[in-house]
Design a protein around this motif. Structure first.
Motif, PDB file in Angstrom:
ATOM      1  N   ARG A  68     -20.785  -4.701 -12.295  1.00 29.30           N
ATOM      2  CA  ARG A  68     -22.069  -5.178 -12.799  1.00 29.30           C
ATOM      3  C   ARG A  68     -22.623  -6.234 -11.854  1.00 29.30           C
ATOM      4  O   ARG A  68     -22.033  -7.312 -11.698  1.00 29.30           O
ATOM      5  N   ALA A  78     -27.100   3.657 -15.503  1.00 31.10           N
ATOM      6  CA  ALA A  78     -25.831   3.478 -14.803  1.00 31.10           C
ATOM      7  C   ALA A  78     -25.643   4.583 -13.785  1.00 31.10           C
ATOM      8  O   ALA A  78     -26.180   5.684 -13.927  1.00 31.10           O
ATOM      9  N   GLN A 109     -25.529  -0.978 -13.024  1.00 35.37           N
ATOM     10  CA  GLN A 109     -24.105  -0.883 -13.316  1.00 35.37           C
ATOM     11  C   GLN A 109     -23.537   0.392 -12.693  1.00 35.37           C
ATOM     12  O   GLN A 109     -24.134   1.465 -12.797  1.00 35.37           O
ATOM     13  N   ILE A 146     -25.238   0.758 -21.697  1.00 40.02           N
ATOM     14  CA  ILE A 146     -26.131   1.584 -20.881  1.00 40.02           C
ATOM     15  C   ILE A 146     -26.953   2.524 -21.762  1.00 40.02           C
ATOM     16  O   ILE A 146     -26.575   2.840 -22.887  1.00 40.02           O
TER      17      ILE A 146
END
Length: 311
Positions: A68, A78, A109, A146
């Motif tokens: 992250r 993500a 991420q 997410i």
């Protein structure tokens, strides 16, 4: 000729290799890759957090590593990352430099998957682990912070194969939404007589003979498979696939199959960005701290992933 920054990295690696015993087996290759990382530890950017966890799958656990970047916020998209290593080696540890670099440049991420390795776990074990993780994230996005409708998938080399295969299965099975497949010098078939395989058979980081051995271990010697989840270049229909970002290198034995895949996707109406990087070889993104070319390519990849996730 390799770009000077990439050549400097190759020279540094070759100097280090003299200190590590050359591998002569799949297990040896794994140990070799892990040992090499002790000499080239990943530089993580300030503010990045890294977390390890396991996903429960039938009869096994799948390890993942979560990156992250600074400023990360819950509820965004993500990027899944499948590491390379010829299906027989590599791990989230050996490929920190890729996953962390993508998280940093894309600002999203990144979730890296520690899938099972051949020859102990031949095809479809690695593929099953990667697709299971994709499905798990689609169903449990809130746990990871997410939005499961804003995922992209990708990887380098063998990981590029696994990402392409997951994109195909997600289409075939009406599976998770994939906004982009990013394939970094992917291996997609077993035609070892392509021009780039013969011309670049002694690539500094990937020999033609090595690739032949990797495929043998992954497919248990079954090169005649018509299963396109194992060999994505053998798919008869590329329509309705997610947009693709494909990177190859002009000194890489895998260059031709990456280009062929890009052209097949384009012919089927898929949006494709294809980049063949001159002065580069297999694995060149590892040189991002010594090569302006590698750093620029990683930045471009990050921008493309960010645009796909944010749109």
């Amino acid at each position: 000729m390799l770009e000077h920054g990439i050549q400097a990295y190759v020279d540094e690696v070759n100097s280090t290799l003299s200190k590590i015993a050359a591998p002569n087996s799949a297990a040896g290759h794994r140990e070799f890759r892990e040992s090499l990382m002790e000499f080239f530890p990943t530089r993580f950017p300030a503010g990045m957090t890294i977390r390890n966890r396991f996903i429960e799958a039938p009869g096994r656990q799948i390890g993942i590593r979560i990156y992250r970047p600074a400023g990360w916020q819950e509820g965004g998209g993500a990027a899944l990352f499948f590491h390379g290593g010829g299906f027989v080696s590599g791990s989230v540890f050996t490929h920190d430099i890729y996953a962390a670099g993508i998280a940093e440049t894309a600002g999203v991420q990144v979730i890296s998957i520690n899938y099972r390795l051949a020859p102990e776990n031949p095809y479809p074990a690695a593929f099953d682990d990667c697709y299971f993780t994709l499905e798990w994230l689609a169903q449990n996005g809130a746990v990871m912070g997410i939005d499961p409708e804003r995922m992209v998938i990708g990887g380098d080399s063998a990981g590029g194969n696994l990402a392409a295969a997951c994109a195909l299965k997600a289409r075939d099975k009406d599976g998770p939404t994939v906004r982009l497949q990013y394939l970094i010098f992917p291996c997609l078939d077993t035609d070892f007589n392509l021009h780039s395989y013969l011309e670049n058979k002694n690539d500094p980081f990937l020999k033609r003979s090595q690739m032949m051995g990797f495929w043998k271990d992954y497919l248990s010697g079954r090169y005649d498979l018509d299963d396109y989840y194992a060999l994505p270049l053998r798919c008869p229909d590329y329509s309705r696939l997610p947009a693709a970002y494909i990177v190859t290198a002009d000194h890489d034995p895998l260059m031709d199959e990456g280009e062929i895949y890009a052209r097949k996707l384009e012919a089927a109406g898929v949006s494709v960005q294809y980049r063949c990087v001159e002065g580069a070889m297999h694995g060149f993104l590892r040189a991002r701290f010594t090569s302006k070319l590698a750093a620029a390519e990683l930045e471009q990849l990050g921008r493309t992933i960010r645009e796909a996730v944010m749109r």
